[in-house]
Enzyme design. Sequence first.
Site, PDB file in Angstrom:
ATOM      1  N   TYR A 249       0.826  -1.220   0.000  1.00  0.00           N
ATOM      2  CA  TYR A 249       0.000   0.000   0.000  1.00  0.00           C
ATOM      3  C   TYR A 249       0.859   1.269   0.000  1.00  0.00           C
ATOM      4  O   TYR A 249       0.804   2.079  -0.936  1.00  0.00           O
ATOM      5  CB  TYR A 249      -0.918  -0.062   1.224  1.00  0.00           C
ATOM      6  CG  TYR A 249      -1.779   1.149   1.452  1.00  0.00           C
ATOM      7  CD1 TYR A 249      -2.400   1.808   0.390  1.00  0.00           C
ATOM      8  CD2 TYR A 249      -1.990   1.628   2.749  1.00  0.00           C
ATOM      9  CE1 TYR A 249      -3.206   2.923   0.623  1.00  0.00           C
ATOM     10  CE2 TYR A 249      -2.799   2.718   2.984  1.00  0.00           C
ATOM     11  CZ  TYR A 249      -3.404   3.371   1.918  1.00  0.00           C
ATOM     12  OH  TYR A 249      -4.195   4.460   2.154  1.00  0.00           O
TER      13      TYR A 249
ATOM     14  N   ASN B 186       1.136 -10.098   0.603  1.00  0.00           N
ATOM     15  CA  ASN B 186       0.068  -9.202   1.057  1.00  0.00           C
ATOM     16  C   ASN B 186      -0.350  -8.219  -0.027  1.00  0.00           C
ATOM     17  O   ASN B 186      -0.899  -7.169   0.257  1.00  0.00           O
ATOM     18  CB  ASN B 186       0.578  -8.429   2.289  1.00  0.00           C
ATOM     19  CG  ASN B 186      -0.544  -8.057   3.217  1.00  0.00           C
ATOM     20  OD1 ASN B 186      -1.686  -8.439   3.001  1.00  0.00           O
ATOM     21  ND2 ASN B 186      -0.230  -7.271   4.231  1.00  0.00           N
TER      22      ASN B 186
ATOM     23  N   SER C 282       6.106   3.511  13.308  1.00  0.00           N
ATOM     24  CA  SER C 282       4.674   3.746  13.520  1.00  0.00           C
ATOM     25  C   SER C 282       4.440   4.585  14.770  1.00  0.00           C
ATOM     26  O   SER C 282       5.196   4.482  15.748  1.00  0.00           O
ATOM     27  CB  SER C 282       3.989   2.388  13.687  1.00  0.00           C
ATOM     28  OG  SER C 282       2.677   2.558  14.162  1.00  0.00           O
TER      29      SER C 282
ATOM     30  N   TYR D 125       3.394  -6.687  16.939  1.00  0.00           N
ATOM     31  CA  TYR D 125       3.621  -5.798  15.785  1.00  0.00           C
ATOM     32  C   TYR D 125       4.307  -4.507  16.242  1.00  0.00           C
ATOM     33  O   TYR D 125       5.339  -4.090  15.709  1.00  0.00           O
ATOM     34  CB  TYR D 125       2.290  -5.477  15.082  1.00  0.00           C
ATOM     35  CG  TYR D 125       2.358  -4.224  14.248  1.00  0.00           C
ATOM     36  CD1 TYR D 125       2.987  -4.223  13.011  1.00  0.00           C
ATOM     37  CD2 TYR D 125       1.828  -3.011  14.720  1.00  0.00           C
ATOM     38  CE1 TYR D 125       3.089  -3.056  12.263  1.00  0.00           C
ATOM     39  CE2 TYR D 125       1.929  -1.849  13.983  1.00  0.00           C
ATOM     40  CZ  TYR D 125       2.552  -1.873  12.754  1.00  0.00           C
ATOM     41  OH  TYR D 125       2.665  -0.718  12.030  1.00  0.00           O
TER      42      TYR D 125
ATOM     43  N   LYS E 245       8.345  -2.711  15.677  1.00  0.00           N
ATOM     44  CA  LYS E 245       8.718  -1.346  15.260  1.00  0.00           C
ATOM     45  C   LYS E 245       9.682  -0.730  16.277  1.00  0.00           C
ATOM     46  O   LYS E 245      10.659  -0.086  15.904  1.00  0.00           O
ATOM     47  CB  LYS E 245       7.465  -0.480  15.101  1.00  0.00           C
ATOM     48  CG  LYS E 245       6.545  -0.944  13.983  1.00  0.00           C
ATOM     49  CD  LYS E 245       7.249  -0.913  12.632  1.00  0.00           C
ATOM     50  CE  LYS E 245       6.442  -1.521  11.517  1.00  0.00           C
ATOM     51  NZ  LYS E 245       7.207  -1.703  10.262  1.00  0.00           N
TER      52      LYS E 245
ATOM     53  N   ASN F   9      -2.014   7.549  10.740  1.00  0.00           N
ATOM     54  CA  ASN F   9      -2.934   6.598  10.082  1.00  0.00           C
ATOM     55  C   ASN F   9      -3.047   6.867   8.577  1.00  0.00           C
ATOM     56  O   ASN F   9      -3.777   7.778   8.163  1.00  0.00           O
ATOM     57  CB  ASN F   9      -4.312   6.702  10.726  1.00  0.00           C
ATOM     58  CG  ASN F   9      -4.325   6.161  12.139  1.00  0.00           C
ATOM     59  OD1 ASN F   9      -3.544   6.614  12.989  1.00  0.00           O
ATOM     60  ND2 ASN F   9      -5.166   5.194  12.399  1.00  0.00           N
TER      61      ASN F   9
ATOM     62  N   LEU G 222     -10.203   1.420   9.887  1.00  0.00           N
ATOM     63  CA  LEU G 222     -11.476   2.132   9.769  1.00  0.00           C
ATOM     64  C   LEU G 222     -11.868   2.471   8.324  1.00  0.00           C
ATOM     65  O   LEU G 222     -12.990   2.171   7.901  1.00  0.00           O
ATOM     66  CB  LEU G 222     -11.389   3.430  10.599  1.00  0.00           C
ATOM     67  CG  LEU G 222     -12.611   4.333  10.557  1.00  0.00           C
ATOM     68  CD1 LEU G 222     -13.834   3.642  11.147  1.00  0.00           C
ATOM     69  CD2 LEU G 222     -12.324   5.644  11.289  1.00  0.00           C
TER      70      LEU G 222
ATOM     71  N   ARG H 179      -7.808  10.116  15.807  1.00  0.00           N
ATOM     72  CA  ARG H 179      -6.569   9.723  15.138  1.00  0.00           C
ATOM     73  C   ARG H 179      -6.171  10.803  14.142  1.00  0.00           C
ATOM     74  O   ARG H 179      -6.973  11.649  13.782  1.00  0.00           O
ATOM     75  CB  ARG H 179      -6.758   8.404  14.352  1.00  0.00           C
ATOM     76  CG  ARG H 179      -7.098   7.197  15.195  1.00  0.00           C
ATOM     77  CD  ARG H 179      -5.897   6.703  15.984  1.00  0.00           C
ATOM     78  NE  ARG H 179      -6.205   5.493  16.719  1.00  0.00           N
ATOM     79  CZ  ARG H 179      -6.776   5.482  17.933  1.00  0.00           C
ATOM     80  NH1 ARG H 179      -7.098   6.612  18.534  1.00  0.00           N
ATOM     81  NH2 ARG H 179      -7.027   4.335  18.539  1.00  0.00           N
TER      82      ARG H 179
ATOM     83  N   GLY I 132      -7.062  -2.523  23.326  1.00  0.00           N
ATOM     84  CA  GLY I 132      -5.766  -2.024  22.844  1.00  0.00           C
ATOM     85  C   GLY I 132      -5.838  -0.664  22.184  1.00  0.00           C
ATOM     86  O   GLY I 132      -4.798  -0.074  21.874  1.00  0.00           O
ATOM     87  N   ASP I 133      -7.045  -0.146  21.920  1.00  0.00           N
ATOM     88  CA  ASP I 133      -7.143   1.164  21.266  1.00  0.00           C
ATOM     89  C   ASP I 133      -6.795   2.278  22.245  1.00  0.00           C
ATOM     90  O   ASP I 133      -7.265   2.276  23.387  1.00  0.00           O
ATOM     91  CB  ASP I 133      -8.571   1.412  20.753  1.00  0.00           C
ATOM     92  CG  ASP I 133      -8.782   0.877  19.349  1.00  0.00           C
ATOM     93  OD1 ASP I 133      -7.773   0.562  18.679  1.00  0.00           O
ATOM     94  OD2 ASP I 133      -9.943   0.774  18.930  1.00  0.00           O
TER      95      ASP I 133
HETATM   96  C1  UD1 Z   1      -4.059   0.567  13.710  1.00  0.00           C
HETATM   97  C2  UD1 Z   1      -3.058  -0.162  14.540  1.00  0.00           C
HETATM   98  C3  UD1 Z   1      -1.738   0.560  14.452  1.00  0.00           C
HETATM   99  C4  UD1 Z   1      -1.307   0.687  13.003  1.00  0.00           C
HETATM  100  C5  UD1 Z   1      -2.420   1.422  12.251  1.00  0.00           C
HETATM  101  C6  UD1 Z   1      -2.128   1.568  10.771  1.00  0.00           C
HETATM  102  C7  UD1 Z   1      -4.429  -1.186  16.337  1.00  0.00           C
HETATM  103  C8  UD1 Z   1      -4.712  -1.202  17.805  1.00  0.00           C
HETATM  104  N1  UD1 Z   1      -3.517  -0.270  15.908  1.00  0.00           N
HETATM  105  O1  UD1 Z   1      -4.186   1.861  14.275  1.00  0.00           O
HETATM  106  O2  UD1 Z   1      -0.761  -0.123  15.191  1.00  0.00           O
HETATM  107  O3  UD1 Z   1      -0.103   1.406  12.931  1.00  0.00           O
HETATM  108  O4  UD1 Z   1      -3.635   0.703  12.390  1.00  0.00           O
HETATM  109  O5  UD1 Z   1      -2.242   0.347  10.103  1.00  0.00           O
HETATM  110  O6  UD1 Z   1      -4.978  -1.958  15.571  1.00  0.00           O
HETATM  111  N2  UD1 Z   1     -12.504   1.729  14.277  1.00  0.00           N
HETATM  112  C9  UD1 Z   1     -13.868   1.515  14.400  1.00  0.00           C
HETATM  113  N3  UD1 Z   1     -14.421   0.491  13.695  1.00  0.00           N
HETATM  114  C10 UD1 Z   1     -13.700  -0.317  12.850  1.00  0.00           C
HETATM  115  C11 UD1 Z   1     -12.301  -0.073  12.726  1.00  0.00           C
HETATM  116  C12 UD1 Z   1     -11.739   0.945  13.468  1.00  0.00           C
HETATM  117  O7  UD1 Z   1     -14.559   2.215  15.147  1.00  0.00           O
HETATM  118  O8  UD1 Z   1     -14.274  -1.237  12.250  1.00  0.00           O
HETATM  119  C13 UD1 Z   1     -11.898   2.833  15.032  1.00  0.00           C
HETATM  120  C14 UD1 Z   1     -10.829   2.376  16.012  1.00  0.00           C
HETATM  121  O9  UD1 Z   1     -11.381   2.102  17.249  1.00  0.00           O
HETATM  122  C15 UD1 Z   1      -9.920   3.618  16.029  1.00  0.00           C
HETATM  123  C16 UD1 Z   1     -10.070   4.234  14.631  1.00  0.00           C
HETATM  124  O10 UD1 Z   1     -11.276   3.684  14.102  1.00  0.00           O
HETATM  125  O11 UD1 Z   1     -10.398   4.538  16.937  1.00  0.00           O
HETATM  126  C17 UD1 Z   1      -8.929   3.921  13.725  1.00  0.00           C
HETATM  127  O12 UD1 Z   1      -8.731   2.507  13.727  1.00  0.00           O
HETATM  128  P1  UD1 Z   1      -7.682   1.805  12.738  1.00  0.00           P
HETATM  129  O13 UD1 Z   1      -7.921   2.261  11.340  1.00  0.00           O
HETATM  130  O14 UD1 Z   1      -7.724   0.345  13.008  1.00  0.00           O
HETATM  131  O15 UD1 Z   1      -6.299   2.442  13.162  1.00  0.00           O
HETATM  132  P2  UD1 Z   1      -5.581   2.444  14.600  1.00  0.00           P
HETATM  133  O16 UD1 Z   1      -6.272   1.587  15.566  1.00  0.00           O
HETATM  134  O17 UD1 Z   1      -5.342   3.867  14.969  1.00  0.00           O
END
Ligand code: UD1
Length: 338
Positions: free
Chosen positions: A12, A36, A125, A150, A154, A180, A201, A232, A298-299
């Site tokens: 990506y 991947n 990261s 993971y 890093k 992000n 997300l 984020r 973990g968030d």
């Molecule tokens: C995640 C990884 C991080 C990595 C980054 C980029 C975790 C805990 N962290 O960050 O180590 O560097 O991706 O690949 O996985 N969310 C929802 N619903 C969803 C998906 C996400 O509400 O279906 C929310 C999450 O709670 C968060 C935000 O969206 O608050 C962003 O989530 P995500 O895109 O997974 O990124 P990170 O968790 O910040």
Amino acid sequence: MATVLVTGGLGYIGSHTVVSLLEAGHKVIVVDNLVNTNAAVLDGITAITGKKPQFYPLDLRQPETASMLFSKHPDIHAVIHFAAFKAVGESVEKPLDYYQNNLNTLVYLLQEVVKKPIAFIFSSSCTVYGQALELPILETAPVLKAMSPYGNTKQIGEEILQDCCLAYPHLKVTALRYFNPIGAHESALIGELPIGVPQNLVPFITQTGVGKRAQLSVFGNDYPTPDGTCIRDYIHVVDLAEAHMAAMNRLLNLTSKASFEVFNVGTGKGSSVLEVIKAYEKVSGRSLPFVFAPPRQGDVTAAYANTHKASTVLGWQARFSLEEAMASAWAWENKLLS
Ligand code: UD1
């Protein structure tokens, strides 16, 4: 113009960086084991730039891969090292795969890199900060105990690089701590290719938008943030690609006195999950079905970058807004349907 080895160059972030490098006139060598991503990304890169980088479909977990690449290409000036596993949840289930892939490949590459004055850029990261006490996050914020294997790869990766910089004074390394990354190239010819159900997300939102997923679960709505959802720093992947160019130019022009430097790569602006949904709804003209769900383990509550160091030292800053990034992610998702 430089000769640049890009590991994970069909992934990506790697593919967008390869496009930036080729457009700037650099010679690019790509190595990617395709676990991947897929080889069609090379066609996307070629269609955008009109140039085809030299491509090796090889695995850097084999120690001989790095030595072969450097003996075939003695003129490599810079290495941009993306090749790594990146799924947080999977890393908890398969820690050894993560340590083996993310750390062995780094060591094998460095065994070659340290032989010559080659510039090295490492994908780190913002996960290294955990829940930072002060926002926006400065590069000097403490690195907290990693919350996943993971994240640990890093942190350990940065430590390996610092040790090598001490041992090999000619080595110059930059670690870029990504916030992000989202979005896709404006051509919609390359973008993110999540395997299975997206964990991040934005791909989850766009897949829901095209009907591949029924609804988005918003993880938590009771965080101590203005709207209760996590915050984020979402950065357009093309901006992120440009940050690699800026970091590489600094290393190659020898403007850096320090041998190991870290930079935050974000926009400096925090956005909540609900704000991301709103941005999607605005650019797509559709409403997004979503429900509130319990917080994801973990968030962290909030993370966004202080970008002062990148803008003053690298001369780089993000150009794209959240809406522009969401529009490009939406265009890419629609392109995948065709
Ligand atoms: C995640 C990884 C991080 C990595 C980054 C980029 C975790 C805990 N962290 O960050 O180590 O560097 O991706 O690949 O996985 N969310 C929802 N619903 C969803 C998906 C996400 O509400 O279906 C929310 C999450 O709670 C968060 C935000 O969206 O608050 C962003 O989530 P995500 O895109 O997974 O990124 P990170 O968790 O910040």
